[in-house]
Design an enzyme around this catalytic site. Structure first.
Site, mmCIF file in Angstrom:
data_model
loop_
_atom_site.group_PDB
_atom_site.id
_atom_site.type_symbol
_atom_site.label_atom_id
_atom_site.label_comp_id
_atom_site.label_asym_id
_atom_site.label_seq_id
_atom_site.Cartn_x
_atom_site.Cartn_y
_atom_site.Cartn_z
ATOM 1 N N LYS A 1 0.810 -1.222 0.000
ATOM 2 C CA LYS A 1 0.000 0.000 0.000
ATOM 3 C C LYS A 1 0.843 1.272 0.000
ATOM 4 O O LYS A 1 0.367 2.344 -0.395
ATOM 5 C CB LYS A 1 -0.922 0.004 1.214
ATOM 6 N N SER B 1 -8.539 -0.552 6.609
ATOM 7 C CA SER B 1 -8.436 -1.547 7.677
ATOM 8 C C SER B 1 -7.035 -1.586 8.270
ATOM 9 O O SER B 1 -6.810 -2.252 9.266
ATOM 10 C CB SER B 1 -8.808 -2.934 7.153
#
Length: 317
Positions: A63, A88
């Site tokens: 990410k 999350s």
């Protein structure tokens, strides 16, 4: 060739250009992660099995690519009041880190059932998360509320062009590291990683097969491809917590158009694959990081003798 319904997406030269621009923009702020041949796993699966170790990134997950690209692609006036996201965990930490590097505030919404280690990663960058119920609607609602309060720049975890382009830099690296790759297995959650890799791979080497890997307990991408529209998750309890999110309006058409196939894997298969990678490849992985290898194990007979890359997408266990 893609086997799914005709989509509303056309690959163009601009898509590859955006990925290459992202690679230049984030150079020096993210790792060029190794993509290494594992002899033991290759022997077991009857192929040449390469592992792309994205768990070695800062923040412990892929990410960081998309988050860093999105934060640094934004104009100074756009980002002056900070950045905001919901996640999350892995994208949350990546945004917190990128905001710190650029010197702007970060506002992070996280589901209340986020993994403790992922919450700690966000806090390590000096950001206290705002928690919400563990559903896609609750995450977006809380983010909208914070957006109205702060005026920050919202960066979606996957459904944003700069994020997708950043994740696509993995595809460029794979083609350089394994030039004769035949098949790439990619985990699918919201679809940002898969979409970015598809833009890079199918632009440069359209003959390379790109297959998605998804938990049976988070099979919304599989159902979306069958129905031809984005289907919501019907449960949020897969052990692969990083893959619980639905597809986005940007990611779904790309996946529908360019992805070659999708394989569902059981919870037990995810656990076994994650453990096997830890022993055989000496990698610390979260369950989401083992999903691609779980799928490669399941379909081993289909890629015998080929050069196969699996994405070990995160290590925040």
């Amino acid at each position: 060739m893609n086997k799914y319904a005709p989509p509303a997406f056309q690959l163009s030269a601009r898509h590859l250009e955006s990925v290459r621009e992202a690679a230049g923009r984030i150079q020096g702020m993210v790792q060029r992660t190794p993509c290494f041949l594992n002899e033991r796993l290759s022997q077991q699966l009857g192929c040449s099995l390469y592992v792309k170790a994205e768990n070695l990134q800062p923040c412990g997950a892929f990410k960081v690519r998309g988050a860093t690209n999105a934060v640094f692609a934004a104009a100074p006036d756009v980002i002056a009041r900070g950045v905001l996201t919901h996640s999350s965990g892995n994208h949350a930490a990546a945004i917190a880190r990128a905001a710190s590097l650029r010197g702007v505030p970060a506002y992070i919404v996280m589901p209340e059932n986020s993994a403790a280690g992922k919450i700690a990663n966000v806090r390590a960058y000096g950001v206290e998360p705002v928690f919400c119920a563990p559903t896609a609607d609750a995450r977006q609602a809380k983010a909208d509320e914070l957006l109205a309060e702060t005026g920050a720049y919202f960066i979606h975890p996957y459904n944003q062009a700069d994020v997708i382009a950043g994740q696509g830099t993995m595809g460029l690296e794979i083609l350089e590291q394994v030039p004769d790759v035949d098949l790439i297995v990619v985990p699918v959650g919201g679809g940002g990683m898969m979409s970015g890799i598809l833009l890079a791979i199918k632009s440069l080497r359209p003959e390379v097969q790109v297959i998605g890997a998804e938990p049976e307990f988070a099979d919304d991408a599989y159902r979306s491809l069958q129905s031809g529209r984005i289907e919501p998750p019907n449960r949020y309890d897969t052990i692969a917590d990083g893959l619980r999110t639905p597809l986005g309006e940007l990611t779904f058409p790309i996946i529908q158009s360019l992805m070659d196939d999708l394989t569902l894997v059981s919870e037990q298969a995810i656990v076994e694959a994650t453990e096997e990678l830890s022993y055989a490849a000496k990698l610390v992985l979260e369950p989401s990081g083992g999903v691609a290898y779980a799928a490669a194990r399941k379909i081993a007979s289909r890629h015998a003798g080929k050069n196969v890359v699996v994405i070990a997408c995160g290590g925040n266990v």
